[in-house]
Design an enzyme around this catalytic site. Sequence first.
Site, PDB file in Angstrom:
ATOM      1  N   HIS A   2       0.830  -1.204   0.000  1.00 47.50           N
ATOM      2  CA  HIS A   2       0.000   0.000   0.000  1.00 47.50           C
ATOM      3  C   HIS A   2       0.868   1.260   0.000  1.00 47.50           C
ATOM      4  CE1 HIS A   2      -2.867   2.747   2.406  1.00 47.50           C
ATOM      5  NE2 HIS A   2      -3.359   2.658   1.180  1.00 47.50           N
ATOM      6  N   HIS A  12      -1.672  10.704  -3.201  1.00 46.33           N
ATOM      7  CA  HIS A  12      -2.928  10.170  -2.686  1.00 46.33           C
ATOM      8  C   HIS A  12      -3.945  11.268  -2.413  1.00 46.33           C
ATOM      9  CE1 HIS A  12      -5.706   8.954   0.551  1.00 46.33           C
ATOM     10  NE2 HIS A  12      -5.723   7.793  -0.091  1.00 46.33           N
TER      11      HIS A  12
END
Length: 297
Positions: free
Chosen positions: A43, A85
């Site tokens: 991740h 992100h």
Amino acid sequence: MKRITCMIFLLCTVFVLSAQESAKTLVVDLKSHETKKVLVVAHRGDWRNAPENSLQAFQNCIAMGVDMIEIDLKMTKDNQLVIMHDNTIDRTTDGKGKVSDYTLAELRKFHLKNGLGRVTFHPIPTLEEVLELTKGKILINIDKGYDYFQEVYKLLVKTQTIDQMVIKSGYAYEKVKAENGDVLDKVIYMPIVDLNNPDAEAFIEGYRQMKPVAMECCFSEVTPEVLRLLQKVKDNGSKIWLNGLWPSLNGGHDDDRAVELNQKDESWGWLLEKGASLIQTDRPVQLLQYLKEEGRR
């Protein structure tokens, strides 16, 4: 001198071919329903040891033997795709504002922060830089980035990395087909479904005709219906992607429980029992070791 030059050329050629074979093997593993191997997805890269979504974080993943990295995309003012992100650069860099407020050249003036919030020398990478770094070595998953599907595809063609990319979204099949049907069969596309959603079964059924390689399944609560739908995904011919991240994505069977409470069987083991063929994690080193011990690597 010519002999040394030839040797260097041969070594470089072997390295490139070896890297290409690594990527090809991972694609085979991803698509195979026969292998027992569970693929590990890091991740935002190895963010515990490098800034999240940095080239170094991705290089670390390649070195440790991770199978896939998860990344997120934003577009700059001059239409360049970068890895980020958040909608703003406030949290992860020494700058402030939205990515879309800056040109790429302007963004290059900022630097990424590490996990402690310290500013590093690492710049914000572009998608093209990531594709060049990972070419032939590791699979890539775009989580936040569906809106740039067509732009991503052009870069995949340019860098010859189409087979390494997995693009995801939580949209219904009809929408994805209508918007990107011209390239949908040329890339690996993966739907995301919330199994606690009352419409989850209809969402899964909508993708039956496409039979995606895998489907990411999220759930905050484990219920008989969740377990039934997990089986339905497999029965429809898709692998199951489960998350070891925070508890709300896996009903409490998460990475921190595995590592900090030393309850690996109750977390990662549970995910394996429920059919996970891919596990996204914030603890890639520990998960890789656990899977080796369980004979799933």
